[in-house]
Design a protein around this motif. Structure first.
Motif, PDB file in Angstrom:
ATOM      1  N   UNK A 107       7.589   4.091   5.438  1.00 28.84           N
ATOM      2  CA  UNK A 107       8.941   3.540   5.413  1.00 28.84           C
ATOM      3  C   UNK A 107       9.969   4.568   4.940  1.00 28.84           C
ATOM      4  N   UNK A 108       9.613   5.343   3.923  1.00 29.15           N
ATOM      5  CA  UNK A 108      10.561   6.340   3.418  1.00 29.15           C
ATOM      6  C   UNK A 108      10.731   7.479   4.417  1.00 29.15           C
ATOM      7  N   UNK A 109       9.667   7.859   5.121  1.00 24.27           N
ATOM      8  CA  UNK A 109       9.773   8.906   6.139  1.00 24.27           C
ATOM      9  C   UNK A 109      10.645   8.458   7.307  1.00 24.27           C
ATOM     10  N   UNK A 110      10.664   7.145   7.571  1.00 19.78           N
ATOM     11  CA  UNK A 110      11.495   6.594   8.638  1.00 19.78           C
ATOM     12  C   UNK A 110      12.924   6.335   8.169  1.00 19.78           C
ATOM     13  N   UNK A 111      13.199   6.637   6.910  1.00 19.46           N
ATOM     14  CA  UNK A 111      14.546   6.440   6.377  1.00 19.46           C
ATOM     15  C   UNK A 111      14.861   5.003   6.016  1.00 19.46           C
ATOM     16  N   UNK A 112      13.838   4.162   5.905  1.00 15.14           N
ATOM     17  CA  UNK A 112      14.055   2.752   5.603  1.00 15.14           C
ATOM     18  C   UNK A 112      14.056   2.459   4.109  1.00 15.14           C
ATOM     19  N   UNK A 146       0.835  -1.206   0.000  1.00 15.87           N
ATOM     20  CA  UNK A 146       0.000   0.000   0.000  1.00 15.87           C
ATOM     21  C   UNK A 146       0.872   1.259   0.000  1.00 15.87           C
ATOM     22  N   UNK A 147       0.426   2.316  -0.675  1.00 13.06           N
ATOM     23  CA  UNK A 147       1.193   3.567  -0.690  1.00 13.06           C
ATOM     24  C   UNK A 147       1.497   4.103   0.710  1.00 13.06           C
ATOM     25  N   UNK A 148       0.562   3.900   1.666  1.00 16.46           N
ATOM     26  CA  UNK A 148       0.792   4.379   3.033  1.00 16.46           C
ATOM     27  C   UNK A 148       2.006   3.716   3.657  1.00 16.46           C
ATOM     28  N   UNK A 149       2.200   2.431   3.375  1.00 17.15           N
ATOM     29  CA  UNK A 149       3.352   1.702   3.910  1.00 17.15           C
ATOM     30  C   UNK A 149       4.639   2.270   3.313  1.00 17.15           C
ATOM     31  N   UNK A 150       4.630   2.501   2.004  1.00 11.91           N
ATOM     32  CA  UNK A 150       5.805   3.064   1.337  1.00 11.91           C
ATOM     33  C   UNK A 150       6.143   4.418   1.947  1.00 11.91           C
ATOM     34  N   UNK A 151       5.140   5.281   2.082  1.00  9.26           N
ATOM     35  CA  UNK A 151       5.388   6.629   2.611  1.00  9.26           C
ATOM     36  C   UNK A 151       5.918   6.567   4.037  1.00  9.26           C
ATOM     37  N   UNK A 177      13.419  -7.764   5.665  1.00 13.29           N
ATOM     38  CA  UNK A 177      12.219  -7.438   4.904  1.00 13.29           C
ATOM     39  C   UNK A 177      10.984  -7.847   5.686  1.00 13.29           C
ATOM     40  N   UNK A 178      11.000  -9.036   6.275  1.00 10.50           N
ATOM     41  CA  UNK A 178       9.863  -9.497   7.062  1.00 10.50           C
ATOM     42  C   UNK A 178       9.602  -8.572   8.246  1.00 10.50           C
ATOM     43  N   UNK A 179      10.662  -8.158   8.937  1.00  8.51           N
ATOM     44  CA  UNK A 179      10.479  -7.265  10.076  1.00  8.51           C
ATOM     45  C   UNK A 179       9.892  -5.924   9.652  1.00  8.51           C
ATOM     46  N   UNK A 180      10.308  -5.397   8.508  1.00  6.82           N
ATOM     47  CA  UNK A 180       9.742  -4.148   8.012  1.00  6.82           C
ATOM     48  C   UNK A 180       8.274  -4.326   7.650  1.00  6.82           C
ATOM     49  N   UNK A 181       7.933  -5.452   7.049  1.00  7.31           N
ATOM     50  CA  UNK A 181       6.544  -5.685   6.683  1.00  7.31           C
ATOM     51  C   UNK A 181       5.683  -5.853   7.928  1.00  7.31           C
ATOM     52  N   UNK A 182       6.197  -6.543   8.926  1.00  6.76           N
ATOM     53  CA  UNK A 182       5.459  -6.700  10.176  1.00  6.76           C
ATOM     54  C   UNK A 182       5.244  -5.334  10.809  1.00  6.76           C
ATOM     55  N   UNK A 183       6.253  -4.483  10.753  1.00  9.03           N
ATOM     56  CA  UNK A 183       6.128  -3.143  11.311  1.00  9.03           C
ATOM     57  C   UNK A 183       5.008  -2.348  10.671  1.00  9.03           C
ATOM     58  N   UNK A 184       4.701  -2.658   9.433  1.00 10.28           N
ATOM     59  CA  UNK A 184       3.626  -1.951   8.734  1.00 10.28           C
ATOM     60  C   UNK A 184       2.266  -2.257   9.359  1.00 10.28           C
ATOM     61  N   UNK A 185       2.171  -3.331  10.140  1.00 10.53           N
ATOM     62  CA  UNK A 185       0.895  -3.734  10.725  1.00 10.53           C
ATOM     63  C   UNK A 185       0.802  -3.433  12.218  1.00 10.53           C
ATOM     64  N   UNK A 186       1.750  -2.656  12.750  1.00  8.87           N
ATOM     65  CA  UNK A 186       1.760  -2.391  14.185  1.00  8.87           C
ATOM     66  C   UNK A 186       0.487  -1.722  14.684  1.00  8.87           C
ATOM     67  N   UNK A 187      -0.148  -0.914  13.843  1.00  9.33           N
ATOM     68  CA  UNK A 187      -1.357  -0.214  14.274  1.00  9.33           C
ATOM     69  C   UNK A 187      -2.635  -0.972  13.932  1.00  9.33           C
ATOM     70  N   UNK A 188      -2.508  -2.240  13.565  1.00 11.95           N
ATOM     71  CA  UNK A 188      -3.666  -3.072  13.217  1.00 11.95           C
ATOM     72  C   UNK A 188      -4.280  -3.617  14.508  1.00 11.95           C
TER      73      UNK A 188
END
Length: 101
Positions: A31-36, A24-29, A65-76
């Protein structure tokens, strides 16, 4: 995908990069804001060099990569119930009692 060649490098928009990475674009944004993820914001519009993204992908090991993807779901909000169901299916508690009597 409407990519433009500038100086020999493909330049992607946020939506194009989201399509490319199948995220999702929100995940990309986020991640890039966090410098990842490598990217540049020009007057609140994100742009990404495809070559830099490809290099980033090559540098990432599967665990990272898995840890970054998991981080995308922290607010789920559904994750605690899902985690509890997984442990219940396994017949194990979520935490182990490490104290000895």
């Amino acid at each position: 995908m409407g990519q433009h060649m500038v100086g020999g490098s493909d330049i992607l928009t946020l939506d194009e990069l989201a399509d490319y990475l199948r995220l999702p674009p929100e995940v990309i944004e986020r991640q890039v804001k966090q410098g990842l993820l490598p990217g540049r914001c020009i007057e609140s519009i994100w742009r990404f060099r495809k070559a830099a993204i490809d290099q980033w992908l090559q540098r990432q090991d599967s665990r990272t990569v898995l840890l970054h993807q998991v981080g995308a779901f922290l607010d789920d909000d559904s994750l605690p119930a899902l985690r509890a169901a997984i442990y219940a299916d396994r017949g194990r508690p979520e935490t182990e009692d490490t104290e000895t009597s």
